[in-house]
Scaffold this motif. Structure first.
Motif, PDB file in Angstrom:
ATOM      1  N   ARG A   1       0.829  -1.205   0.000  1.00  0.00           N
ATOM      2  CA  ARG A   1       0.000   0.000   0.000  1.00  0.00           C
ATOM      3  C   ARG A   1       0.863   1.254   0.000  1.00  0.00           C
ATOM      4  O   ARG A   1       0.547   2.245  -0.675  1.00  0.00           O
ATOM      5  N   TYR A   2       1.943   1.242   0.750  1.00  0.00           N
ATOM      6  CA  TYR A   2       2.835   2.395   0.786  1.00  0.00           C
ATOM      7  C   TYR A   2       3.466   2.641  -0.591  1.00  0.00           C
ATOM      8  O   TYR A   2       3.605   3.797  -1.015  1.00  0.00           O
ATOM      9  N   ILE A   3       3.845   1.574  -1.260  1.00  0.00           N
ATOM     10  CA  ILE A   3       4.430   1.713  -2.594  1.00  0.00           C
ATOM     11  C   ILE A   3       3.404   2.293  -3.566  1.00  0.00           C
ATOM     12  O   ILE A   3       3.715   3.166  -4.383  1.00  0.00           O
ATOM     13  N   LEU A   4       2.153   1.807  -3.488  1.00  0.00           N
ATOM     14  CA  LEU A   4       1.098   2.325  -4.362  1.00  0.00           C
ATOM     15  C   LEU A   4       0.845   3.801  -4.097  1.00  0.00           C
ATOM     16  O   LEU A   4       0.701   4.602  -5.042  1.00  0.00           O
ATOM     17  N   ASN A   5       0.799   4.195  -2.817  1.00  0.00           N
ATOM     18  CA  ASN A   5       0.584   5.606  -2.490  1.00  0.00           C
ATOM     19  C   ASN A   5       1.725   6.478  -3.007  1.00  0.00           C
ATOM     20  O   ASN A   5       1.490   7.561  -3.561  1.00  0.00           O
ATOM     21  N   SER A   6       2.950   6.027  -2.820  1.00  0.00           N
ATOM     22  CA  SER A   6       4.093   6.790  -3.326  1.00  0.00           C
ATOM     23  C   SER A   6       4.058   6.891  -4.840  1.00  0.00           C
ATOM     24  O   SER A   6       4.414   7.935  -5.416  1.00  0.00           O
ATOM     25  N   LEU A   7       3.624   5.831  -5.502  1.00  0.00           N
ATOM     26  CA  LEU A   7       3.539   5.854  -6.963  1.00  0.00           C
ATOM     27  C   LEU A   7       2.482   6.852  -7.434  1.00  0.00           C
ATOM     28  O   LEU A   7       2.713   7.606  -8.385  1.00  0.00           O
ATOM     29  N   ILE A   8       1.324   6.866  -6.763  1.00  0.00           N
ATOM     30  CA  ILE A   8       0.263   7.809  -7.145  1.00  0.00           C
ATOM     31  C   ILE A   8       0.721   9.249  -6.939  1.00  0.00           C
ATOM     32  O   ILE A   8       0.532  10.114  -7.809  1.00  0.00           O
ATOM     33  N   VAL A   9       1.329   9.534  -5.794  1.00  0.00           N
ATOM     34  CA  VAL A   9       1.786  10.895  -5.503  1.00  0.00           C
ATOM     35  C   VAL A   9       2.887  11.305  -6.479  1.00  0.00           C
ATOM     36  O   VAL A   9       2.903  12.438  -6.984  1.00  0.00           O
ATOM     37  N   THR A  10       3.810  10.399  -6.781  1.00  0.00           N
ATOM     38  CA  THR A  10       4.918  10.728  -7.684  1.00  0.00           C
ATOM     39  C   THR A  10       4.416  11.006  -9.089  1.00  0.00           C
ATOM     40  O   THR A  10       4.814  12.000  -9.723  1.00  0.00           O
TER      41      THR A  10
ATOM     42  N   GLU B   1      -3.725   5.857   8.057  1.00  0.00           N
ATOM     43  CA  GLU B   1      -2.761   4.821   7.693  1.00  0.00           C
ATOM     44  C   GLU B   1      -2.836   4.461   6.223  1.00  0.00           C
ATOM     45  O   GLU B   1      -1.823   4.112   5.605  1.00  0.00           O
ATOM     46  N   GLY B   2      -4.022   4.562   5.635  1.00  0.00           N
ATOM     47  CA  GLY B   2      -4.193   4.124   4.260  1.00  0.00           C
ATOM     48  C   GLY B   2      -3.558   5.026   3.224  1.00  0.00           C
ATOM     49  O   GLY B   2      -3.415   4.628   2.069  1.00  0.00           O
ATOM     50  N   LEU B   3      -3.165   6.266   3.592  1.00  0.00           N
ATOM     51  CA  LEU B   3      -2.556   7.197   2.644  1.00  0.00           C
ATOM     52  C   LEU B   3      -1.069   7.419   2.882  1.00  0.00           C
ATOM     53  O   LEU B   3      -0.457   8.256   2.227  1.00  0.00           O
ATOM     54  N   LYS B   4      -0.478   6.675   3.793  1.00  0.00           N
ATOM     55  CA  LYS B   4       0.938   6.851   4.087  1.00  0.00           C
ATOM     56  C   LYS B   4       1.799   6.436   2.895  1.00  0.00           C
ATOM     57  O   LYS B   4       1.527   5.433   2.236  1.00  0.00           O
ATOM     58  N   THR B   5       2.822   7.213   2.645  1.00  0.00           N
ATOM     59  CA  THR B   5       3.789   6.865   1.607  1.00  0.00           C
ATOM     60  C   THR B   5       4.947   6.074   2.232  1.00  0.00           C
ATOM     61  O   THR B   5       4.964   5.834   3.447  1.00  0.00           O
ATOM     62  N   ILE B   6       5.907   5.709   1.412  1.00  0.00           N
ATOM     63  CA  ILE B   6       6.982   4.835   1.881  1.00  0.00           C
ATOM     64  C   ILE B   6       7.785   5.450   3.027  1.00  0.00           C
ATOM     65  O   ILE B   6       7.986   4.795   4.066  1.00  0.00           O
ATOM     66  N   PRO B   7       8.299   6.691   2.904  1.00  0.00           N
ATOM     67  CA  PRO B   7       9.104   7.223   4.014  1.00  0.00           C
ATOM     68  C   PRO B   7       8.353   7.285   5.333  1.00  0.00           C
ATOM     69  O   PRO B   7       8.931   7.026   6.393  1.00  0.00           O
TER      70      PRO B   7
END
Length: 300
Positions: free
Chosen positions: A91-100, A243-249
């Motif tokens: 989920r963190y990887i997906l969030n980081s991908l969407i934001v990036t 928690e559901g919107l947290k990115t990787i860092p």
């Protein structure tokens, strides 16, 4: 009857063999020094990645008992499974991908259009507008946190993807606009004039000429900004509450257990999983990125 050679010619014949040798010796010294410097930079940049991957496959006992910077004596892949168990890493990887991707899209669209208006179309006080954009490079990120948090709370943007995308795009836009405008200055003006004589308007010139020629610069802008967006901690930690919107860092904080104890081997494995996609993309697109940096720095 033979005539004696002229003094000037004889002097040139005697001095010409030594001149190329003197010219050759100088570049060799510069070349050796440059290669040594490049080798040192490569070691400094590559060694942390190598150490990270080696630490992610060594056992906990080996990492705790031996020198952490020594070569591992035992290998295991259990840390990668434990990395996914500690937190919702996917989920963190997906969030980081969407934001990036979202922030990169905003940077490319706004940077392209802004640089095209300033550099190609031109208007009164265009240089002043460019200078105002470039002032954004020296603005610290931290001073925008409190005002943005208050504004997001008023308009309901807290704990959303746009709350991270907008400031990341805003702080990445000045340098991107500079790269685009520098590259557009490299395109000959005769190309635009010929298109105008053929009846093409500014939008058609942008779509048919400027945009296709800017592919390498777009790749450069995307890669340079993606590194910082992917690793962003400040905005994600400030504007994300669930928690559901947290990115990787931000999500890697879940590897800190009770009393501040950190599962280092699982953390290294999680970092390896999150770094590998970006590293592979960088290795594939590095030639286009280098060309974009060179062409963007040709004129400024």
């Amino acid at each position: 009857m033979s005539t004696p050679p002229l003094p000037g010619l004889s002097r040139e014949r005697h001095t010409s063999p030594s001149a190329p040798n003197a010219v050759r010796r100088r570049p060799n010294v510069y070349r050796v020094l440059s290669r040594v410097l490049i080798a040192v930079l490569v070691v400094v940049q590559v060694y942390p990645l190598v150490w990270l991957f080696l630490s992610s496959v060594r056992t906990e006992q080996d990492f705790a008992s031996a020198n952490p910077f020594s070569l591992p004596t035992s290998f295991t892949l259990d840390h990668f499974a434990r990395a996914f168990d500690h937190a919702d890493l996917g989920r963190y990887i997906l969030n980081s991908l969407i934001v990036t991707l979202g922030a990169d899209a905003l940077i490319v669209v706004c940077g392209l259009m802004g640089a095209y208006a300033i550099q190609v179309l031109g208007f009164r006080f265009s240089n002043a507008v460019r200078a105002m954009f470039l002032l954004g490079i020296v603005v610290p990120v931290q001073i925008a946190l409190v005002p943005l948090f208050i504004d997001y709370a008023k308009v309901g943007l807290l704990d959303t993807y746009p709350s991270m995308m907008i400031p990341l795009a805003g702080f990445g836009l000045p340098m991107s606009l500079y790269l685009f405008s520098s590259f557009f200055g490299y395109i000959p003006r005769e190309t635009y004039e010929a298109a105008s004589l053929d009846g093409a308007g500014p939008y058609r010139i942008f779509a048919r000429i400027t945009l296709p020629l800017s592919v390498n610069t777009i790749v450069t802008v995307v890669m340079v900004n993606s590194i910082f967006i992917w690793n962003d901690f400040v905005f994600a930690n400030t504007f994300v509450l669930s928690e559901g919107l947290k990115t990787i860092p931000v999500g890697l904080q879940n590897y800190i257990g009770a009393m501040g104890k950190t599962d280092w081997t699982a953390t290294f494995a999680g970092v390896c999983v999150t770094v590998t996609p970006l590293l592979l993309v960088f290795l594939v697109l590095n030639k286009a990125m280098i060309y974009g940096l060179e062409s963007g720095a040709t004129k400024g």
